[in-house]
Write a protein that holds these residues in place. Structure first.
Motif, PDB file in Angstrom:
ATOM      1  N   ALA A 109       8.291   5.949 -17.721  1.00 54.43           N
ATOM      2  CA  ALA A 109       7.022   6.354 -18.322  1.00 54.43           C
ATOM      3  C   ALA A 109       7.232   7.728 -18.948  1.00 54.43           C
ATOM      4  CB  ALA A 109       5.949   6.401 -17.237  1.00 54.43           C
ATOM      5  N   ASP A 110       6.155   8.362 -19.338  1.00 55.34           N
ATOM      6  CA  ASP A 110       6.301   9.704 -19.909  1.00 55.34           C
ATOM      7  C   ASP A 110       6.727  10.707 -18.846  1.00 55.34           C
ATOM      8  OD1 ASP A 110       5.635   8.735 -22.320  1.00 55.34           O
ATOM      9  OD2 ASP A 110       3.554   9.448 -22.310  1.00 55.34           O
ATOM     10  N   ILE A 111       6.409  10.387 -17.603  1.00 51.66           N
ATOM     11  CA  ILE A 111       6.827  11.239 -16.490  1.00 51.66           C
ATOM     12  C   ILE A 111       7.430  10.327 -15.422  1.00 51.66           C
ATOM     13  CG2 ILE A 111       5.074  13.021 -16.882  1.00 51.66           C
ATOM     14  CD1 ILE A 111       3.464  11.727 -14.623  1.00 51.66           C
ATOM     15  N   SER A 112       8.082  10.925 -14.425  1.00 56.15           N
ATOM     16  CA  SER A 112       8.701  10.136 -13.352  1.00 56.15           C
ATOM     17  C   SER A 112       7.617   9.476 -12.499  1.00 56.15           C
ATOM     18  CB  SER A 112       9.537  11.082 -12.493  1.00 56.15           C
ATOM     19  OG  SER A 112      10.168  10.371 -11.468  1.00 56.15           O
ATOM     20  N   ARG A 113       7.844   8.231 -12.125  1.00 49.83           N
ATOM     21  CA  ARG A 113       6.847   7.494 -11.334  1.00 49.83           C
ATOM     22  C   ARG A 113       7.419   7.094  -9.976  1.00 49.83           C
ATOM     23  NH1 ARG A 113       2.875   8.902 -11.745  1.00 49.83           N
ATOM     24  NH2 ARG A 113       1.879   7.030 -10.978  1.00 49.83           N
ATOM     25  N   PRO A 114       6.539   6.879  -8.964  1.00 47.93           N
ATOM     26  CA  PRO A 114       7.022   6.548  -7.614  1.00 47.93           C
ATOM     27  C   PRO A 114       7.881   5.281  -7.583  1.00 47.93           C
ATOM     28  CG  PRO A 114       4.692   7.112  -7.576  1.00 47.93           C
ATOM     29  CD  PRO A 114       5.078   7.022  -9.017  1.00 47.93           C
ATOM     30  N   VAL A 115       8.771   5.225  -6.600  1.00 45.83           N
ATOM     31  CA  VAL A 115       9.653   4.060  -6.478  1.00 45.83           C
ATOM     32  C   VAL A 115       8.865   2.814  -6.070  1.00 45.83           C
ATOM     33  CG1 VAL A 115      11.712   5.423  -5.973  1.00 45.83           C
ATOM     34  CG2 VAL A 115      10.278   4.636  -4.085  1.00 45.83           C
ATOM     35  N   LYS A 116       7.734   3.013  -5.441  1.00 45.39           N
ATOM     36  CA  LYS A 116       6.828   1.898  -5.127  1.00 45.39           C
ATOM     37  C   LYS A 116       5.420   2.458  -4.981  1.00 45.39           C
ATOM     38  CE  LYS A 116       9.588  -1.533  -2.801  1.00 45.39           C
ATOM     39  NZ  LYS A 116      10.702  -1.098  -1.975  1.00 45.39           N
ATOM     40  N   GLU A 117       4.442   1.645  -5.380  1.00 40.79           N
ATOM     41  CA  GLU A 117       3.038   2.029  -5.175  1.00 40.79           C
ATOM     42  C   GLU A 117       2.277   0.796  -4.717  1.00 40.79           C
ATOM     43  OE1 GLU A 117       1.217   4.509  -8.505  1.00 40.79           O
ATOM     44  OE2 GLU A 117       2.999   3.712  -9.475  1.00 40.79           O
ATOM     45  N   LEU A 118       1.605   0.907  -3.595  1.00 36.85           N
ATOM     46  CA  LEU A 118       0.813  -0.224  -3.101  1.00 36.85           C
ATOM     47  C   LEU A 118      -0.362  -0.479  -4.052  1.00 36.85           C
ATOM     48  CD1 LEU A 118       0.448  -2.145  -0.560  1.00 36.85           C
ATOM     49  CD2 LEU A 118      -1.280  -0.524   0.198  1.00 36.85           C
ATOM     50  N   LYS A 119      -0.571  -1.752  -4.402  1.00 39.67           N
ATOM     51  CA  LYS A 119      -1.677  -2.089  -5.299  1.00 39.67           C
ATOM     52  C   LYS A 119      -2.565  -3.193  -4.751  1.00 39.67           C
ATOM     53  CE  LYS A 119      -0.798   0.941  -8.319  1.00 39.67           C
ATOM     54  NZ  LYS A 119      -1.747   2.008  -8.661  1.00 39.67           N
ATOM     55  N   GLY A 120      -2.208  -3.737  -3.614  1.00 39.01           N
ATOM     56  CA  GLY A 120      -3.059  -4.779  -3.030  1.00 39.01           C
ATOM     57  C   GLY A 120      -2.473  -5.245  -1.713  1.00 39.01           C
ATOM     58  N   PHE A 121      -3.301  -5.863  -0.895  1.00 40.20           N
ATOM     59  CA  PHE A 121      -2.811  -6.474   0.342  1.00 40.20           C
ATOM     60  C   PHE A 121      -3.811  -7.528   0.775  1.00 40.20           C
ATOM     61  CE2 PHE A 121      -5.748  -3.300   1.788  1.00 40.20           C
ATOM     62  CZ  PHE A 121      -6.356  -3.863   2.895  1.00 40.20           C
ATOM     63  N   GLU A 122      -3.320  -8.476   1.539  1.00 40.27           N
ATOM     64  CA  GLU A 122      -4.224  -9.464   2.115  1.00 40.27           C
ATOM     65  C   GLU A 122      -3.707  -9.830   3.494  1.00 40.27           C
ATOM     66  OE1 GLU A 122      -5.303 -12.584  -0.689  1.00 40.27           O
ATOM     67  OE2 GLU A 122      -5.985 -13.800   1.005  1.00 40.27           O
ATOM     68  N   LYS A 123      -4.609  -9.850   4.442  1.00 39.83           N
ATOM     69  CA  LYS A 123      -4.197 -10.230   5.798  1.00 39.83           C
ATOM     70  C   LYS A 123      -4.537 -11.698   5.990  1.00 39.83           C
ATOM     71  CE  LYS A 123      -3.973  -8.517  10.459  1.00 39.83           C
ATOM     72  NZ  LYS A 123      -4.235  -7.411  11.370  1.00 39.83           N
ATOM     73  N   ILE A 124      -3.508 -12.490   6.272  1.00 42.48           N
ATOM     74  CA  ILE A 124      -3.757 -13.934   6.410  1.00 42.48           C
ATOM     75  C   ILE A 124      -3.329 -14.404   7.791  1.00 42.48           C
ATOM     76  CG2 ILE A 124      -3.585 -14.478   3.953  1.00 42.48           C
ATOM     77  CD1 ILE A 124      -0.712 -15.387   4.479  1.00 42.48           C
ATOM     78  N   LYS A 125      -4.008 -15.417   8.260  1.00 38.76           N
ATOM     79  CA  LYS A 125      -3.688 -15.965   9.577  1.00 38.76           C
ATOM     80  C   LYS A 125      -3.071 -17.341   9.368  1.00 38.76           C
ATOM     81  CE  LYS A 125      -5.680 -15.810  14.075  1.00 38.76           C
ATOM     82  NZ  LYS A 125      -6.839 -15.782  14.917  1.00 38.76           N
ATOM     83  N   LEU A 126      -1.939 -17.604   9.992  1.00 37.64           N
ATOM     84  CA  LEU A 126      -1.244 -18.878   9.792  1.00 37.64           C
ATOM     85  C   LEU A 126      -0.882 -19.520  11.124  1.00 37.64           C
ATOM     86  CD1 LEU A 126       1.281 -17.880   6.956  1.00 37.64           C
ATOM     87  CD2 LEU A 126      -0.829 -19.207   6.688  1.00 37.64           C
ATOM     88  N   ALA A 127      -1.150 -20.813  11.230  1.00 31.71           N
ATOM     89  CA  ALA A 127      -0.708 -21.585  12.398  1.00 31.71           C
ATOM     90  C   ALA A 127       0.793 -21.833  12.245  1.00 31.71           C
ATOM     91  CB  ALA A 127      -1.472 -22.903  12.443  1.00 31.71           C
ATOM     92  N   PRO A 128       1.486 -22.199  13.336  1.00 32.53           N
ATOM     93  CA  PRO A 128       2.921 -22.467  13.201  1.00 32.53           C
ATOM     94  C   PRO A 128       3.169 -23.526  12.132  1.00 32.53           C
ATOM     95  CG  PRO A 128       2.261 -22.537  15.516  1.00 32.53           C
ATOM     96  CD  PRO A 128       1.012 -22.376  14.714  1.00 32.53           C
ATOM     97  N   GLY A 129       4.098 -23.267  11.243  1.00 31.97           N
ATOM     98  CA  GLY A 129       4.441 -24.222  10.192  1.00 31.97           C
ATOM     99  C   GLY A 129       3.510 -24.171   8.987  1.00 31.97           C
ATOM    100  N   GLU A 130       2.411 -23.471   9.104  1.00 27.61           N
ATOM    101  CA  GLU A 130       1.433 -23.445   8.005  1.00 27.61           C
ATOM    102  C   GLU A 130       1.894 -22.504   6.883  1.00 27.61           C
ATOM    103  OE1 GLU A 130      -3.407 -22.894   7.574  1.00 27.61           O
ATOM    104  OE2 GLU A 130      -2.436 -21.769   8.794  1.00 27.61           O
TER     105      GLU A 130
END
Ligand code: NOJ
Length: 752
Positions: free
Chosen positions: A683-704
């Motif tokens: 970019a025009d300036i140095s940018r972070p190596v990673k930036e969080l932009k979203g998350f979702e917490k999901i629940k899964l049964a075994p194999g799901e």
């Protein structure tokens, strides 16, 4: 999800019986009434409204004051903070309403930091649960209890981002990430304020500390803060802006200077950004005597100068210091501030009181019957327990030591350590549990690990011994040998180590993150018994434990879990709750690595491997953390498919969709926090190596399996470009999706 159910239940029962009280007064109506009142007020009465006086608990430096009731009677008090006695609040309100010329009610403020009467996990722990609905529901409960006890205004949420875990107040925030910190800030504001501030089960929120307080030099509380506009805009301010947009009724100044200017008299922050750019028009309260402290900072000459500068910057109310009482009238007489400036601050104060419904019924939060029916309901404890269990982070589980299996090899369990069964010192909590009082609280309300684990494990067929270890200065090695003897006699050791409750919070910075008071040595001595161990950490901040990291097979971060510490721990250790917490802050390997945070810039010489010379690194320590941001294990495992993009390039105005399919590949149900990061490659300036932009917490049964899709727009790709606005540069980006900030799938895309 279970939490959604808990949330609906709590919301339903917080709101249902109370809707009848709602008396929404329209904004125009409030404005008219404020103007009518303002027109009747003398200068002294106006300045009195801007004065917030300490109740019966002191949370700061000594302040001298006359008898509180006399001050109220004299019209010198607009607000009282940190008062715990319910009956006294009724008396104060009666004096304010009946015995002052204009009968303006008092607004009561209080530090509601992690619960009020029912103590929840510390805020940093709550953030580790990555469950915004549960956080919001928790604040709903805290607000319901606080309001029933006569408080109108929570001095929370603390939305300060920090990169320095030495800072004692790291426990009050949501960690190191501005995106996640913003979502948590919104959830907390919603939880406190509910749908209508005038309901008697809601309290006003106060986003604090504005701004930069998390970046005090050396992690030393109250210290200097100096940072670029870039960092201010991208790291510090986003959670404040989120809180403002979520409707936080008030803001609090910070103690620190920001680039030389004390935050309380920082016009750039309060007037230009908060009120100007964000268009927010609520009340700004100082921090404890922070107007007066501008003199100690050397940025104001005396109380008059301090009053003039803080008011002119846009701050409104003076907490605890009495500076406005001493200096504001003089500042007016000397022409240092205008009548209009004072009126504006008073307007905001009165409007605030109207919005709380205090003018319609000054006693609406002071109903003894409601108080009796509301505080400490068993349902609140259930929510606190669920939240504490969900906040715990499993850092290590070699050989599947956990969960404890009655059919497994470990029958005899030695529960050892200073926090196996500690009562007092606000252990498993923090200094910030003022609703319980300071030192005279009823410590029997806390369920310790021993209280819960022993009976639960015995019921499952285990044998349990408890060896409490004293860590005071007058203890010696024989306490450690007691641990060794217990370990020798057992098949498995559970060591409860960490920090005292009183060591967490304001004015509780440390210079080293080592597990305090020789507790790693305790672990080493217990290990001479040659038995596998589980280390349970009760902590308020990332700690450093290099020996344990290598040698203890299972490590669980329990944080300071609150009243339900022992029950929540039992739920996790027995597998009733499968751990799903993820670190909202990096755990470094050593104190010397600080500041250490995942979203750093690249440097011109990034070190790919430890030891590489002429690259940015240390001779004696790798650059990697002990445990990275977003990390946490489960009793099951999850696999991630490659990322699927809906297009390889997006134009401005378009949305990129990044999808992954997550599968539970283990044998038990579990929840996973699926995280989405980006990197702007140039970019025009140095940018972070990673930036969080979203998350979702999901629940899964075994194999799901479940497909999770993240949507990214130009706004998500933009940064503060040094020309007073956010913008996105066309070019190449990476998107990462995974179960932590380091364990990710990656794909490339372009912004045209
Ligand atoms: C000082 C703290 O910085 C602030 O967070 C708190 O709300 C006030 N004291 C009142 O206790």
């Amino acid at each position: 999800m279970k939490n959604t159910a808990i949330r609906s239940l709590i919301i339903a029962f917080c709101f249902l019986p109370l809707t009848a009280f709602s008396q929404k007064t329209s904004v125009q109506n409030i404005d008219r009434r404020v103007e009518e009142l303002l027109a009747k007020m003398t200068v002294d009465e106006k300045i009195g409204q801007l004065n917030q006086v300490v109740g019966d608990i002191s949370t700061g430096t000594d302040v001298k004051q006359d008898n509180l009731l006399n001050q109220i009677r004299a019209g010198k008090v607009g607000s009282v903070l940190s008062h715990t006695n319910f009956e006294n609040k009724i008396v104060m309100q009666r004096v304010a309403v009946k015995e002052t010329r204009l009968g303006i009610p008092i607004v009561f403020g209080f530090d509601v930091i992690h619960g009020y009467k029912t103590i929840f996990p510390i805020p940093l722990a709550q953030a580790a649960g990555w469950n915004l609905a549960a956080i919001e529901a928790g604040e709903r409960i805290a607000a319901t209890e606080a309001a029933a006890d006569g408080q109108n205004w929570a001095f929370a949420p603390m939305v300060d981002i920090t990169h320095d875990p030495r800072w004692g107040r790291v426990m009050e925030g949501a960690g190191e990430d501005p995106y996640y910190g913003s979502r948590v800030a919104e959830a907390r504001v919603r939880g406190f304020q509910g749908a209508d501030l005038s309901l008697p089960n809601t309290v006003a929120a106060c986003a604090k500390h504005f701004a930069g307080y998390g970046f005090v030099e050396g992690g030393r509380d109250y210290n200097t803060v100096d940072m670029s506009e870039q960092r201010l805009r991208e790291t510090v301010l986003p959670p404040f802006e989120a809180a403002a947009r979520a409707g936080s009724a008030t803001f609090m100044n910070a103690f620190n200077t920001l680039n030389g200017v004390p935050a309380s008299m920082n016009k750039h922050l309060v007037t230009d950004i908060l009120r100007g750019e964000w268009g927010w028009n609520g009340l700004v309260v100082s921090d404890w005597d922070s107007f007066g402290e501008t003199v100690e900072h050397g940025a104001a000459e005396d109380d008059t100068d301090a009053s003039a500068k803080c008011l002119a910057a846009g701050s409104d109310m003076d907490m605890a210091g009495g500076t406005f009482q001493l200096g504001l009238k003089k500042a007016l007489e000397q022409g240092r501030v205008t009548q209009q400036q004072i009126d504006e601050a008073v307007r905001r104060t009165l409007r605030f009181k109207f919005s709380l419904g205090l003018f319609d019924d000054p006693f609406r939060y002071l109903d003894p019957k409601r108080r009796e029916q509301t505080l400490e309901k068993p349902e609140y404890r259930q929510a606190a327990r669920a939240m504490a269990a969900e906040s715990m982070v499993l850092l290590k589980n070699d050989g599947g030591v956990l969960p404890l299996d009655p059919a497994g090899p470990f029958k005899k369990i030695a529960l050892i350590g200073p926090y196996a069964n500690s009562i007092g010192n606000k252990d498993y909590m923090s200094f910030w549990t003022l609703g319980l009082g300071m030192r005279d609280y009823d410590s029997t309300k806390v369920v310790t690990p021993a209280m819960a684990l022993k009976p639960a494990l015995e019921k499952l067929g285990f044998e349990v011994t408890i060896t409490e270890i004293c860590l005071d200065a007058n203890c010696d090695e024989k306490d450690y040998s007691a641990a060794l003897n217990a370990a020798r006699a057992a098949d498995l050791v559970i060591a409860c180590v960490g920090e005292r409750g009183y060591d967490c919070g304001e004015s509780r910075s440390v210079n080293t993150l080592e597990l305090p008071r020789g507790q790693e040595r305790l672990l080493q001595i217990a290990a001479r018994g040659n038995k596998p161990a589980v280390m349970v950490l009760f902590n308020s901040r990332p700690l450093v434990f290099p020996w344990a990291m290598e040698n203890v097979p299972a490590i669980l971060v329990a944080w300071q879990p609150g009243f339900e510490a022992g029950n929540a721990l039992t739920d996790v250790l027995t597998g009733k709750v499968n751990p799903s917490g993820k670190l909202p802050i990096t755990f470094p390997r050593s104190t010397g690595q600080i500041p250490m945070y995942y979203n750093h810039l690249s440097t011109g010489r990034p070190q790919a491997q430890f030891g590489e010379m002429w690259k940015s690194g240390y001779l004696d320590m790798p650059n990697t953390p002990a445990y990275p941001f977003g990390f946490g294990l489960s009793y099951t495992t999850f696999s991630y498919s490659d990322i699927k993009l809906n297009k390889a390039a997006i134009n401005k105005g378009e949305t990129l969709e990044a999808s992954v399919t997550v599968t539970n590949t283990g044998n038990v149900a579990g929840a996973e926090v699926v995280q989405c990061y980006i990197r702007d490659l140039f970019a025009d300036i140095s940018r972070p190596v990673k930036e969080l932009k979203g998350f979702e917490k999901i629940k899964l049964a075994p194999g799901e399996s479940r497909t999770v899709t993240f949507k990214l727009t130009e706004k998500d790709l933009s940064y503060w470009n040094d020309q007073t606005k956010f913008k996105a540069d066309p070019g190449k980006f990476k998107v990462f999706v995974g179960g932590s900030s380091v364990d990710v799938k990656v794909a490339d895309f372009e912004l045209k």
